[in-house]
Design a protein around this motif. Structure first.
Motif, short mmCIF file in Angstrom:
data_model
loop_
_atom_site.label_atom_id
_atom_site.label_comp_id
_atom_site.label_asym_id
_atom_site.label_seq_id
_atom_site.Cartn_x
_atom_site.Cartn_y
_atom_site.Cartn_z
N ASP A 86 9.41 -8.21 1.50
CA ASP A 86 10.22 -7.79 0.35
C ASP A 86 11.24 -6.74 0.77
OD1 ASP A 86 8.13 -6.05 0.89
OD2 ASP A 86 7.72 -5.59 -1.22
N LYS A 87 10.80 -5.80 1.62
CA LYS A 87 11.71 -4.76 2.10
C LYS A 87 12.73 -5.34 3.09
CE LYS A 87 8.31 -1.05 1.53
NZ LYS A 87 7.21 -1.90 1.08
N THR A 88 12.31 -6.31 3.89
CA THR A 88 13.25 -6.96 4.81
C THR A 88 14.35 -7.67 4.05
OG1 THR A 88 11.47 -7.30 6.42
CG2 THR A 88 13.45 -8.62 6.69
N SER B 124 15.37 -7.02 1.02
CA SER B 124 16.19 -6.02 0.36
C SER B 124 17.20 -5.42 1.34
CB SER B 124 15.31 -4.90 -0.22
OG SER B 124 14.51 -5.39 -1.27
N ALA B 125 16.76 -5.17 2.58
CA ALA B 125 17.68 -4.64 3.60
C ALA B 125 18.79 -5.63 3.90
CB ALA B 125 16.90 -4.31 4.87
N SER C 231 17.95 -1.33 -3.32
CA SER C 231 16.84 -0.49 -2.87
C SER C 231 17.29 0.42 -1.74
CB SER C 231 15.68 -1.37 -2.39
OG SER C 231 16.07 -2.10 -1.27
N SER C 232 16.73 1.63 -1.75
CA SER C 232 16.98 2.58 -0.67
C SER C 232 15.74 2.59 0.18
CB SER C 232 17.24 3.98 -1.25
OG SER C 232 17.41 4.90 -0.20
N LEU C 233 15.85 2.17 1.45
CA LEU C 233 14.69 1.97 2.30
C LEU C 233 14.52 3.09 3.29
CD1 LEU C 233 15.29 -1.80 3.09
CD2 LEU C 233 13.97 -0.79 1.24
N GLN D 125 -1.67 -2.30 0.92
CA GLN D 125 -0.42 -2.70 1.54
C GLN D 125 -0.62 -3.14 2.97
OE1 GLN D 125 2.59 0.32 1.18
NE2 GLN D 125 2.47 0.41 -1.05
N LEU E 8 13.38 3.38 6.67
CA LEU E 8 13.11 2.43 7.72
C LEU E 8 13.04 3.11 9.07
CD1 LEU E 8 15.63 -0.31 6.58
CD2 LEU E 8 13.22 -0.14 6.04
N THR F 191 10.65 -2.91 8.85
CA THR F 191 10.59 -2.66 7.41
C THR F 191 9.18 -2.70 6.83
OG1 THR F 191 10.88 -4.99 6.88
CG2 THR F 191 12.86 -3.65 7.10
N SER F 192 8.23 -3.27 7.57
CA SER F 192 6.83 -3.36 7.11
C SER F 192 6.70 -4.10 5.78
CB SER F 192 6.22 -1.96 7.01
OG SER F 192 6.21 -1.31 8.26
#
Length: 346
Positions: free
Chosen positions: A74-76, A78-79, A10-12, A180, A14, A70-71
């Protein structure tokens, strides 16, 4: 559901903050090791972390810390998996999902930060006599499906005799998951739902803007319902941990110093330590927020992540129908660093 959306590529987008004054060296000109932490949210809930930065505990351990907000867990994750961050601060449920997917390089939790839910129930008006019965037949914004905030909220509601569903005319509580996490406060202010949940400082900001009023602590209710829960913990990938044991140890040492400092510091001292990271809040507001989290005993005094607390989290996840199988404690939790940090401080 979280477990369906973890990707390693994933491209975040941030938000990044340099939290140590961007110093590259200590007073002895020793180069600091830079560590990027991906945090699930930017919240006073994580006070010991911010205190460890401003009180110089990370620098004492030879570490410069950057924090990425990252809010979302799931994004955390992925990072963390993609290498955009070396350490993740999130609910351990994220590491359980990855572990159960069969990933070889899954995330291992090595230090616990909070031991209960940090969110609060927010109403549209002041309700000094609020009880959970007031939620019957109402609609509330609950967060992301598969996330600890939503699962804990629903666990608390069920254990207090409420029924979750969409038939509000029959007294069911319609807990919505379609908004969200990062925009729930704005959606609520815009007229969505009768109640919402919010972490601090968002709850206090809503009260100041008169868009919502805190009426109950989910954490306090959760502790009564099940006991301590490893709500947020630090993790890193299995491979990074194996290759950087000394760095993880020094990180844990610094965190423990922050936890111990917060244990004895006054609310004003903690608020002052955090103010560089929350400069949109007044010192008085920060003190009020710290008092709220102190009152529900939100922060761990040590980084030790116990098997009992993990079992409580597993119970919550199973109740929510979000767990395929229970994880092996010793696989997803490593207590060596926490135990050594505690022993070294004696």
């Amino acid at each position: 559901m979280f477990k369906k959306f973890i990707t390693v590529t994933s491209s975040l987008a941030l938000s990044v903050m340099c939290l140590t004054g961007c110093n590259q060296t200590t007073t002895t000109n020793k180069k600091l090791d830079k560590v990027t932490i991906a945090e699930v949210a930017h919240s006073v809930f994580y006070a010991p972390q911010y205190a460890a930065v401003t009180k110089g505990f990370f620098e004492e351990e030879g570490i410069e810390v950057d924090i990425i907000n990252t809010s979302g867990a799931d994004k955390t994750m992925s990072a963390l998996i993609s290498g955009e961050a070396q350490i993740g601060l999130m609910g351990p449920e994220a590491s359980i999902y990855v572990y159960n997917q069969g990933s070889e390089n899954y995330a291992v939790n090595f230090a616990q930060l909070t031991k209960t839910d940090g969110s609060f129930i927010v109403a549209r008006e002041e309700m000094p006599d609020f009880t959970l019965e007031d939620l019957k037949g109402k609609e509330m914004l609950g967060g992301r499906a598969g996330g600890v905030p939503l699962m804990t909220l629903e666990y608390v509601l069920k254990k207090n005799g409420l029924t979750i569903g969409t038939n509000t005319e029959a007294g069911e509580v319609n807990v919505r998951t379609d908004v969200q996490f990062g925009v729930m406060a704005g959606a609520f202010a815009g007229g969505e739902a009768d109640f919402t949940t919010a972490f601090e400082p968002t709850g206090t900001q809503m009260e100041e803007e008169k868009t919502g009023y805190i009426v109950a602590s989910v954490g306090e209710l959760a502790t009564k319902a099940i006991g301590e829960v490893p709500y947020t913990a630090y993790s890193t990938t299995k491979d990074f941990m194996a290759d950087n044991e000394d760095l993880i140890q020094r990180f844990t040492n610094a965190l423990y110093k922050g936890q111990q400092w917060c244990k004895t510091a006054s609310s004003e001292e903690i608020a002052e330590a955090m103010q560089p990271f929350f400069n949109d809040l007044s010192l008085n507001d920060l003190i009020s927020v710290v008092d709220r989290y102190k009152s529900v005993d939100a922060w761990c005094e040590t980084p030790l992540f116990t098997e009992e607390s993990l079992n409580n989290l597993v119970d919550i996840m199973e109740e929510a129908g979000e767990l395929d199988k229970a994880p092996v404690y010793n696989d997803i939790v490593n207590t060596d660093f926490a135990n050594k940090a505690i022993e070294n401080a004696k």
